[in-house]
Design a protein around this motif. Structure first.
Motif, PDB file in Angstrom:
ATOM      1  N   GLU A   3       0.850  -1.186   0.000  1.00  0.00           N
ATOM      2  CA  GLU A   3       0.000   0.000   0.000  1.00  0.00           C
ATOM      3  C   GLU A   3       0.887   1.238   0.000  1.00  0.00           C
ATOM      4  O   GLU A   3       1.773   1.384   0.833  1.00  0.00           O
ATOM      5  N   HIS A   4       0.665   2.111  -0.950  1.00  0.00           N
ATOM      6  CA  HIS A   4       1.422   3.357  -1.048  1.00  0.00           C
ATOM      7  C   HIS A   4       0.519   4.509  -0.647  1.00  0.00           C
ATOM      8  O   HIS A   4      -0.379   4.891  -1.386  1.00  0.00           O
ATOM      9  N   ARG A   5       0.746   5.032   0.526  1.00  0.00           N
ATOM     10  CA  ARG A   5      -0.049   6.146   1.020  1.00  0.00           C
ATOM     11  C   ARG A   5       0.798   7.405   0.979  1.00  0.00           C
ATOM     12  O   ARG A   5       1.993   7.373   1.224  1.00  0.00           O
ATOM     13  N   THR A   6       0.139   8.501   0.686  1.00  0.00           N
ATOM     14  CA  THR A   6       0.814   9.784   0.669  1.00  0.00           C
ATOM     15  C   THR A   6       0.508  10.493   1.982  1.00  0.00           C
ATOM     16  O   THR A   6      -0.647  10.836   2.250  1.00  0.00           O
ATOM     17  N   THR A  24      -2.062  18.656   1.270  1.00  0.00           N
ATOM     18  CA  THR A  24      -1.697  17.729   0.210  1.00  0.00           C
ATOM     19  C   THR A  24      -1.628  16.324   0.796  1.00  0.00           C
ATOM     20  O   THR A  24      -1.452  16.158   2.002  1.00  0.00           O
ATOM     21  N   GLY A  25      -1.769  15.348  -0.058  1.00  0.00           N
ATOM     22  CA  GLY A  25      -1.721  13.971   0.397  1.00  0.00           C
ATOM     23  C   GLY A  25      -3.082  13.459   0.802  1.00  0.00           C
ATOM     24  O   GLY A  25      -4.112  13.970   0.371  1.00  0.00           O
ATOM     25  N   GLU A  26      -3.076  12.428   1.636  1.00  0.00           N
ATOM     26  CA  GLU A  26      -4.303  11.757   2.047  1.00  0.00           C
ATOM     27  C   GLU A  26      -4.757  12.269   3.408  1.00  0.00           C
ATOM     28  O   GLU A  26      -4.017  12.203   4.381  1.00  0.00           O
ATOM     29  N   LEU A  27      -5.986  12.778   3.445  1.00  0.00           N
ATOM     30  CA  LEU A  27      -6.566  13.296   4.683  1.00  0.00           C
ATOM     31  C   LEU A  27      -7.585  12.285   5.202  1.00  0.00           C
ATOM     32  O   LEU A  27      -8.496  11.888   4.486  1.00  0.00           O
ATOM     33  N   ASP A  28      -7.406  11.903   6.469  1.00  0.00           N
ATOM     34  CA  ASP A  28      -8.309  10.928   7.069  1.00  0.00           C
ATOM     35  C   ASP A  28      -8.418  11.194   8.564  1.00  0.00           C
ATOM     36  O   ASP A  28      -8.014  12.264   9.041  1.00  0.00           O
ATOM     37  N   GLY A  56      -4.466  19.680  -3.694  1.00  0.00           N
ATOM     38  CA  GLY A  56      -3.420  18.667  -3.695  1.00  0.00           C
ATOM     39  C   GLY A  56      -3.779  17.449  -2.870  1.00  0.00           C
ATOM     40  O   GLY A  56      -2.945  16.590  -2.610  1.00  0.00           O
ATOM     41  N   THR A  57      -5.029  17.347  -2.469  1.00  0.00           N
ATOM     42  CA  THR A  57      -5.490  16.228  -1.651  1.00  0.00           C
ATOM     43  C   THR A  57      -5.804  15.039  -2.550  1.00  0.00           C
ATOM     44  O   THR A  57      -6.508  15.174  -3.540  1.00  0.00           O
ATOM     45  N   THR A  58      -5.270  13.878  -2.188  1.00  0.00           N
ATOM     46  CA  THR A  58      -5.467  12.684  -3.005  1.00  0.00           C
ATOM     47  C   THR A  58      -6.494  11.721  -2.426  1.00  0.00           C
ATOM     48  O   THR A  58      -6.938  10.802  -3.111  1.00  0.00           O
ATOM     49  N   PHE A  59      -6.878  11.917  -1.167  1.00  0.00           N
ATOM     50  CA  PHE A  59      -7.902  11.096  -0.524  1.00  0.00           C
ATOM     51  C   PHE A  59      -8.496  11.910   0.606  1.00  0.00           C
ATOM     52  O   PHE A  59      -7.797  12.647   1.289  1.00  0.00           O
ATOM     53  N   VAL A  89     -11.569  14.982  -7.834  1.00  0.00           N
ATOM     54  CA  VAL A  89     -11.967  13.601  -7.563  1.00  0.00           C
ATOM     55  C   VAL A  89     -11.995  13.301  -6.066  1.00  0.00           C
ATOM     56  O   VAL A  89     -12.991  12.827  -5.540  1.00  0.00           O
ATOM     57  N   ALA A  90     -10.921  13.592  -5.373  1.00  0.00           N
ATOM     58  CA  ALA A  90     -10.785  13.178  -3.974  1.00  0.00           C
ATOM     59  C   ALA A  90     -11.690  13.931  -3.018  1.00  0.00           C
ATOM     60  O   ALA A  90     -12.104  13.386  -2.001  1.00  0.00           O
ATOM     61  N   VAL A  91     -12.025  15.188  -3.338  1.00  0.00           N
ATOM     62  CA  VAL A  91     -12.823  15.992  -2.413  1.00  0.00           C
ATOM     63  C   VAL A  91     -14.158  16.403  -3.024  1.00  0.00           C
ATOM     64  O   VAL A  91     -15.213  16.190  -2.422  1.00  0.00           O
TER      65      VAL A  91
END
Length: 134
Positions: A3-6, A24-28, A56-59, A89-91
């Motif tokens: 799994e490649h997470r940013t 930027t990256g994955e927000l959770d 720049g958010t990918t998730f 897409v992500a948001v």
């Protein structure tokens, strides 16, 4: 499978009293509290306006969507201009699916969101209140 997470990165900048929080990256769940603190601190301090730059958010998971709703409500209650520049897409897509795009101030990119916040503060009616298709 690997799994490649940013990892999420949050940065804050201020220009003419408008605070931009760039994510930027994955927000959770793990990053939602940091995002909440970064957005709410300037709102509660009476900033001229706040922009959530999520281009720049990918998730983005539901806890982050809740943070955006809370920040919008808090800004509205304190008469602080607030705008969101979502990644398409992500948001933006989850916001549209959940029906939140009709209530949150979405703008197509950071520059548009910053301009909307600046216009709202200059007295242009409805500059940030209406959502736009992002």
């Amino acid at each position: 499978m690997t799994e490649h997470r940013t990892a999420p990165e949050l940065s804050t900048s201020t220009d003419a009293g408008i605070v931009t929080v760039r994510c930027t990256g994955e927000l959770d769940l793990g990053s939602a509290r940091r995002l909440r603190d970064r957005l709410l601190a300037p709102i509660r301090a009476g900033a001229r306006g706040v922009v959530a730059d999520l281009t720049g958010t990918t998730f983005c998971d539901s806890t982050v969507l809740s943070v955006l709703v809370e920040a919008h409500r808090d800004a509205d209650a304190r008469n602080v201009a607030f705008a969101i520049a979502p990644d398409d897409v992500a948001v933006a897509r989850p916001l549209h699916i959940l029906g939140l795009a009709e209530t949150l101030p979405l703008h197509p990119g950071r520059a548009a969101a910053q301009a909307a916040v600046a216009e709202a503060h200059s007295g242009t009616p409805g500059a940030v209140s209406g959502p736009c298709s992002a």
